[in-house]
Design an enzyme around this catalytic site. Structure first.
Site: not given
Length: 385
Positions: A9, A15, A34, A99, A124, A205
């Site tokens: 999630v 997600s 995470m 990742c 997702g 990110c």
């Protein structure tokens, strides 16, 4: 066979819809958030904190338990450390592929199975497998195949191209057969409007809202050097570090009749070779040398000769037909001959291989082959004043 499903999630709509669909199908759904990065940006606000709050909101609404898993140290070692090492060596990496390989479909997968009692995980991602969106066609002995999502624009198999077949066998992709627009409409219809309205995160990110140049300067020492015209051998400008530039990028050099573009980086001399004009022949090639392939499903044709397939090294670009040949006995090096020449193939990026709708895996680009030469006309050489 599959009862307890742990969903990754993120706080986003993809997600959220994934978790909702699993709950509706009667699975024992558990949420996992995470935490991969732990840095507050210049404004004192950590963007990941809002995602965590949104993940909690979703799981309260769906009445499913939620656990936060801290992978900050692992992410730093396996992903960010490699990212910095490559940039410092003048190579352009892809942290999203790393990742997925090291964190989401390795450490997270193992944590979900071993610590949370999951029979399978779900994410997702816009991708599919031959086992179906809910593993309804799972086979103990059958091969697992990673298939492109039906949304050509959002398809994420490029970023999943180095995950293990073991993890993929027990992964559900509930929204892989939907478009992004359909996912958002579905979310609005089932009471998840706030997630459908949430702005989608873009880019790397850990960079956040900062410019990449400012971000990378915090971690890699600036080493000024020269821009050198590859055609003439003349110094035409100065750069502030190899890590600020990538192949094919427009170089900021003033006083030229045509703009310069990065062609090659020489690490030992700290020199960036540039060429004049975005369509300069040296920027284009139809040959690529790749190494260290990771196969989800290794093509049988490779062991006996040439594998005809499709290639891309940027997830937004169209697929190009190619011939793939192993050039070492251990299968660790391959040669790719493209049917169409491509511009700015970049060392450190990944060559991802497809045939029809299947993604077989990917390999790291070692170097492009000799450039395509359109002719002997040298009129594109820049003249600087």
């Amino acid at each position: 066979m599959f009862k307890r499903i742990v969903v990754g999630v993120s706080g986003g709509v993809d997600s959220a819809v994934t978790a909702y669909m699993l709950k509706q199908r009667g699975f024992d759904v558990r949420g996992a958030f995470m935490k991969n990065w732990d840095l507050i940006d210049e404004s004192g606000y950590c963007s990941g904190e809002q995602d965590w709050l949104d993940a909690q909101k979703l799981c309260r609404q769906l009445q499913i338990p939620l656990e936060q898993i801290n992978f900050v140290k692992d992410y730093w070692l396996e992903v960010f450390g490699s990212f910095l090492k490559d940039y410092d060596a003048g190579i352009t990496p892809n942290p999203d592929i790393l990742c997925n390989r090291h964190i989401k479909f390795n450490l997270f997968y193992k944590h979900a199975r071993e610590k949370m009692g999951a029979d399978a995980i779900a994410t997702g991602h816009y991708a599919r497998t031959n086992f179906g969106p809910f593993l309804e066609m799972f086979k103990e002995q059958g091969p697992i195949r990673l298939l492109a999502g039906v949304d050509d624009i959002k398809d994420q198999t490029f970023f999943l191209s180095q995950i293990s077949a073991e993890a993929l066998r027990c992964t559900m992709f509930p929204i892989g057969g939907m478009t992004k627009a359909e996912v958002k409409r579905y979310a609005a219809d089932v009471g998840l409007e706030s997630f459908a309205r949430k702005k989608e995160s873009m880019g790397i990110c850990f960079v956040g809202k900062r410019s990449f140049q400012d971000f990378i300067a915090e971690y890699i020492e600036t080493k000024p050097g020269d821009f050198v015209d590859f055609d003439t051998g003349k110094v035409v400008g100065a750069h502030k570090g190899l890590h600020h530039w990538t192949v094919g990028q427009k170089a900021k050099i003033g006083g030229c009749l045509q703009p310069y573009y990065v062609f090659q980086k020489h690490v030992e001399k700290n020199v960036i070779f540039v060429v004049s004009g975005t369509d300069h022949p040296l920027l284009v090639t139809d040959m690529v040398y790749v190494e260290s392939p990771i196969w989800i499903n290794k093509p049988k044709e490779l062991s006996s000769g040439v594998f005809r397939c499709q290639f891309r090294f940027q997830h937004t670009k169209p697929l190009v037909h190619c011939s793939l040949i192993e050039t070492s006995q251990d299968g660790n090096r391959l040669f790719v001959r493209l049917d169409e020449a491509l511009r700015a193939i970049t060392p450190g990026q990944y060559a991802v291989f497809y045939k029809d709708e299947e993604c077989f895996g990917s390999a790291r680009i070692a170097k492009p082959g000799p450039s395509v030469v359109y002719g002997s006309d040298r009129s594109t050489v820049a003249i600087c004043g």
